[in-house]
Design an enzyme around this catalytic site. Structure first.
Site, PDB file in Angstrom:
ATOM      1  N   SER A 123       0.811  -1.225   0.000  1.00 62.34           N
ATOM      2  CA  SER A 123       0.000   0.000   0.000  1.00 62.34           C
ATOM      3  C   SER A 123       0.836   1.264   0.000  1.00 62.34           C
ATOM      4  O   SER A 123       0.279   2.347  -0.114  1.00 62.34           O
ATOM      5  CB  SER A 123      -0.954   0.058   1.194  1.00 62.34           C
ATOM      6  OG  SER A 123      -0.721  -0.901   2.151  1.00 62.34           O
ATOM      7  N   HIS A 144      -2.608  -2.622  -6.587  1.00 56.20           N
ATOM      8  CA  HIS A 144      -3.007  -2.206  -5.235  1.00 56.20           C
ATOM      9  C   HIS A 144      -4.525  -2.265  -5.093  1.00 56.20           C
ATOM     10  O   HIS A 144      -5.254  -1.469  -5.684  1.00 56.20           O
ATOM     11  CB  HIS A 144      -2.489  -0.785  -4.959  1.00 56.20           C
ATOM     12  CG  HIS A 144      -2.826  -0.311  -3.585  1.00 56.20           C
ATOM     13  ND1 HIS A 144      -3.266   0.956  -3.311  1.00 56.20           N
ATOM     14  CD2 HIS A 144      -2.808  -0.956  -2.394  1.00 56.20           C
ATOM     15  CE1 HIS A 144      -3.498   1.076  -2.013  1.00 56.20           C
ATOM     16  NE2 HIS A 144      -3.223  -0.073  -1.437  1.00 56.20           N
ATOM     17  N   GLU A 156      -5.473  -0.164  -8.250  1.00 57.27           N
ATOM     18  CA  GLU A 156      -4.476   0.689  -8.905  1.00 57.27           C
ATOM     19  C   GLU A 156      -3.395  -0.206  -9.523  1.00 57.27           C
ATOM     20  O   GLU A 156      -2.916  -1.125  -8.860  1.00 57.27           O
ATOM     21  CB  GLU A 156      -3.817   1.614  -7.881  1.00 57.27           C
ATOM     22  CG  GLU A 156      -4.764   2.640  -7.293  1.00 57.27           C
ATOM     23  CD  GLU A 156      -4.089   3.492  -6.217  1.00 57.27           C
ATOM     24  OE1 GLU A 156      -4.096   4.715  -6.339  1.00 57.27           O
ATOM     25  OE2 GLU A 156      -3.538   2.919  -5.254  1.00 57.27           O
ATOM     26  N   ASN A 195      -4.183   6.328  -1.759  1.00 59.17           N
ATOM     27  CA  ASN A 195      -3.769   6.471  -0.365  1.00 59.17           C
ATOM     28  C   ASN A 195      -3.261   7.870  -0.045  1.00 59.17           C
ATOM     29  O   ASN A 195      -3.375   8.331   1.093  1.00 59.17           O
ATOM     30  CB  ASN A 195      -2.726   5.417   0.015  1.00 59.17           C
ATOM     31  CG  ASN A 195      -3.411   4.127   0.433  1.00 59.17           C
ATOM     32  OD1 ASN A 195      -4.636   4.079   0.562  1.00 59.17           O
ATOM     33  ND2 ASN A 195      -2.644   3.079   0.644  1.00 59.17           N
TER      34      ASN A 195
HETATM   35  P1  NAD Z   1      -2.392  -9.423   7.067  1.00 57.44           P
HETATM   36  O1  NAD Z   1      -1.485  -9.270   8.215  1.00 57.44           O
HETATM   37  O2  NAD Z   1      -3.860  -9.554   7.302  1.00 57.44           O
HETATM   38  O3  NAD Z   1      -1.950 -10.682   6.167  1.00 57.44           O
HETATM   39  C1  NAD Z   1      -0.635 -10.930   5.795  1.00 57.44           C
HETATM   40  C2  NAD Z   1      -0.500 -12.432   5.657  1.00 57.44           C
HETATM   41  O4  NAD Z   1       0.772 -12.710   5.045  1.00 57.44           O
HETATM   42  C3  NAD Z   1      -0.510 -13.176   7.011  1.00 57.44           C
HETATM   43  O5  NAD Z   1      -1.480 -14.216   6.964  1.00 57.44           O
HETATM   44  C4  NAD Z   1       0.911 -13.698   7.151  1.00 57.44           C
HETATM   45  O6  NAD Z   1       0.994 -14.934   7.831  1.00 57.44           O
HETATM   46  C5  NAD Z   1       1.303 -13.847   5.696  1.00 57.44           C
HETATM   47  N1  NAD Z   1       2.754 -13.868   5.461  1.00 57.44           N
HETATM   48  C6  NAD Z   1       3.696 -13.089   6.031  1.00 57.44           C
HETATM   49  N2  NAD Z   1       4.912 -13.376   5.522  1.00 57.44           N
HETATM   50  C7  NAD Z   1       4.715 -14.382   4.613  1.00 57.44           C
HETATM   51  C8  NAD Z   1       5.570 -15.092   3.748  1.00 57.44           C
HETATM   52  N3  NAD Z   1       6.888 -14.853   3.706  1.00 57.44           N
HETATM   53  N4  NAD Z   1       5.024 -16.047   2.944  1.00 57.44           N
HETATM   54  C9  NAD Z   1       3.702 -16.312   2.985  1.00 57.44           C
HETATM   55  N5  NAD Z   1       2.839 -15.636   3.770  1.00 57.44           N
HETATM   56  C10 NAD Z   1       3.339 -14.687   4.577  1.00 57.44           C
HETATM   57  O7  NAD Z   1      -2.063  -8.175   6.124  1.00 57.44           O
HETATM   58  P2  NAD Z   1      -3.000  -7.482   5.025  1.00 57.44           P
HETATM   59  O8  NAD Z   1      -3.792  -6.396   5.648  1.00 57.44           O
HETATM   60  O9  NAD Z   1      -3.674  -8.534   4.217  1.00 57.44           O
HETATM   61  O10 NAD Z   1      -1.892  -6.755   4.133  1.00 57.44           O
HETATM   62  C11 NAD Z   1      -1.129  -7.451   3.168  1.00 57.44           C
HETATM   63  C12 NAD Z   1      -0.535  -6.456   2.185  1.00 57.44           C
HETATM   64  O11 NAD Z   1      -1.600  -5.741   1.559  1.00 57.44           O
HETATM   65  C13 NAD Z   1       0.375  -5.410   2.833  1.00 57.44           C
HETATM   66  O12 NAD Z   1       1.405  -5.096   1.938  1.00 57.44           O
HETATM   67  C14 NAD Z   1      -0.574  -4.232   3.021  1.00 57.44           C
HETATM   68  O13 NAD Z   1       0.089  -3.000   3.078  1.00 57.44           O
HETATM   69  C15 NAD Z   1      -1.416  -4.341   1.767  1.00 57.44           C
HETATM   70  N6  NAD Z   1      -2.742  -3.701   1.826  1.00 57.44           N
HETATM   71  C16 NAD Z   1      -3.498  -3.817   2.967  1.00 57.44           C
HETATM   72  C17 NAD Z   1      -4.770  -3.207   2.984  1.00 57.44           C
HETATM   73  C18 NAD Z   1      -5.661  -3.310   4.207  1.00 57.44           C
HETATM   74  O14 NAD Z   1      -6.650  -2.567   4.262  1.00 57.44           O
HETATM   75  N7  NAD Z   1      -5.384  -4.198   5.160  1.00 57.44           N
HETATM   76  C19 NAD Z   1      -5.246  -2.511   1.846  1.00 57.44           C
HETATM   77  C20 NAD Z   1      -4.448  -2.460   0.703  1.00 57.44           C
HETATM   78  C21 NAD Z   1      -3.195  -3.059   0.702  1.00 57.44           C
END
Ligand code: NAD
Length: 319
Positions: A123, A144, A156, A195
């Site tokens: 993000s 994104h 995006e 964002n």
């Molecule tokens: P989250 O913590 O809910 O999920 C991340 C997952 O990745 C976890 O289940 C974790 O165990 C897993 N993980 C970590 N390292 C790993 C690896 N090496 N191999 C396999 N799995 C692994 O996080 P999220 O909110 O889903 O965010 C994930 C990405 O998406 C981030 O980059 C975040 O910035 C981006 N993002 C999040 C949002 C949001 O609203 N939460 C919105 C847009 C983008």
């Protein structure tokens, strides 16, 4: 690679974003593998996908049969190599940590076939900063998504310094095929487009809350019922045209000198993070709800979002 050559997709990380991204590609007819670090996390991801699909069926987006058909196209594995060895397109949705993403991109580069396009759902990070170690910089891209990813239409598509036009075109077409509204961002800048805009608003929201100008309930209500109400139908620039640029200019001249221009993360937010007040993740955030209430809120949110999706975009896009 052409769009019709894409058959297998892998999603790395099955958390808040990854499970919904995997669901979307599976609903679009693709075979999808999800990878995470434990079987428990993968089972959670599959459980969430099933629950989401049932909400889609309850709201007449898909048939009951499609719930099981979609699930049958998804496999879950903790074995990264197994997840990606046949994938035509891979997206990662692991934690927002540049070192974790850099390491993962290098692993994916070694494990994926040479044709595979590798995307990140970061993000805030720039893909050029963590995919620079790969030997396929023309085939890395940022896609994104927004939470909840299986519902919010915009994705995006951000080009890195060395991402090829062909990669961007293919990924754009792939997202259209799974009924998303991709938006091209042609220059890599931190936070991309949405964002940056969102954070500008959040900075002022926190300032108003910290100053006690209104309660959290009233701040949310005011935004929902005013520009929030307008924004899913008309964007901010069309709003200017409809309001009149002279008025917008006069208001901007008056207010820009007095609204927050802080370059620091809000102190109150930092304190909440330190106290473990992480919202739904820990049961307490700005608002304080029981587990059952959070579940009801998410269910209601998804129902309202799906109704809006159907009215505004889904049926139009089908015609
Ligand atoms: P989250 O913590 O809910 O999920 C991340 C997952 O990745 C976890 O289940 C974790 O165990 C897993 N993980 C970590 N390292 C790993 C690896 N090496 N191999 C396999 N799995 C692994 O996080 P999220 O909110 O889903 O965010 C994930 C990405 O998406 C981030 O980059 C975040 O910035 C981006 N993002 C999040 C949002 C949001 O609203 N939460 C919105 C847009 C983008």
């Amino acid at each position: 690679m052409r769009l019709e050559d894409v058959k297998d997709i892998a999603v790395i990380g099955g958390g808040i974003m990854g499970h919904g991204i995997a669901q979307t590609y599976a609903m679009g007819g693709y075979r999808v593998s999800i990878n995470d670090v434990s079987d428990t996390l993968l089972n959670n991801a599959l459980g969430r996908i099933r629950a989401n699909l049932e909400t889609f069926a309850e709201n007449d987006f898909i048939s009951r049969d499609e719930v099981d058909n979609t699930l049958s196209r998804i496999i879950a594995t903790t074995d990264l190599e197994k997840a990606v060895c046949d994938a035509d397109f891979v997206t990662e949705a692991v934690v927002e940590d540049i070192e974790v993403k850099r390491k993962l991109f290098n692993q994916l580069d070694a494990l994926c076939p040479s044709r595979t396009i590798i995307a990140s759902n970061s993000s805030s990070l720039l893909i050029s900063d963590f995919a620079s170690g790969t030997k396929r910089q023309d085939r890395v891209v940022l896609t994104h998504w927004f939470n909840p990813p299986h519902i919010v239409p915009t994705v995006e598509v951000i080009k890195g310094h060395k991402t090829s036009g062909e990669t961007v075109d293919l990924v754009y077409a792939l997202l259209k095929k799974v009924r998303k509204m991709p938006v091209r961002i042609s220059k890599e800048i931190p936070g991309y487009l949405v964002n940056r805009i969102q954070l500008a608003m959040i900075r002022e929201v926190w300032y108003l809350w910290e100053q006690g100008i209104a309660s959290p309930e009233d701040i949310d209500l005011a935004v929902k019922g005013s520009f929030g109400f307008r924004l899913s139908s008309i964007g901010p620039l069309l709003t200017f045209d409809l309001a009149g640029e002279d008025t917008v200019y006069a208001v901007a001249k008056q207010l820009l000198p007095v609204i927050s221009d802080s370059h620091e993360s809000p102190l109150a937010l930092k304190k909440m993070v330190e106290a473990g007040e992480l919202g739904m993740k820990t049961g307490k955030g700005v608002f304080d709800y029981s587990r059952e209430e959070w579940d009801r809120i998410v269910k209601q949110r998804d129902k309202e979002f799906l109704q809006r999706l159907k009215t505004l975009y889904w049926s139009k896009e089908q015609s």
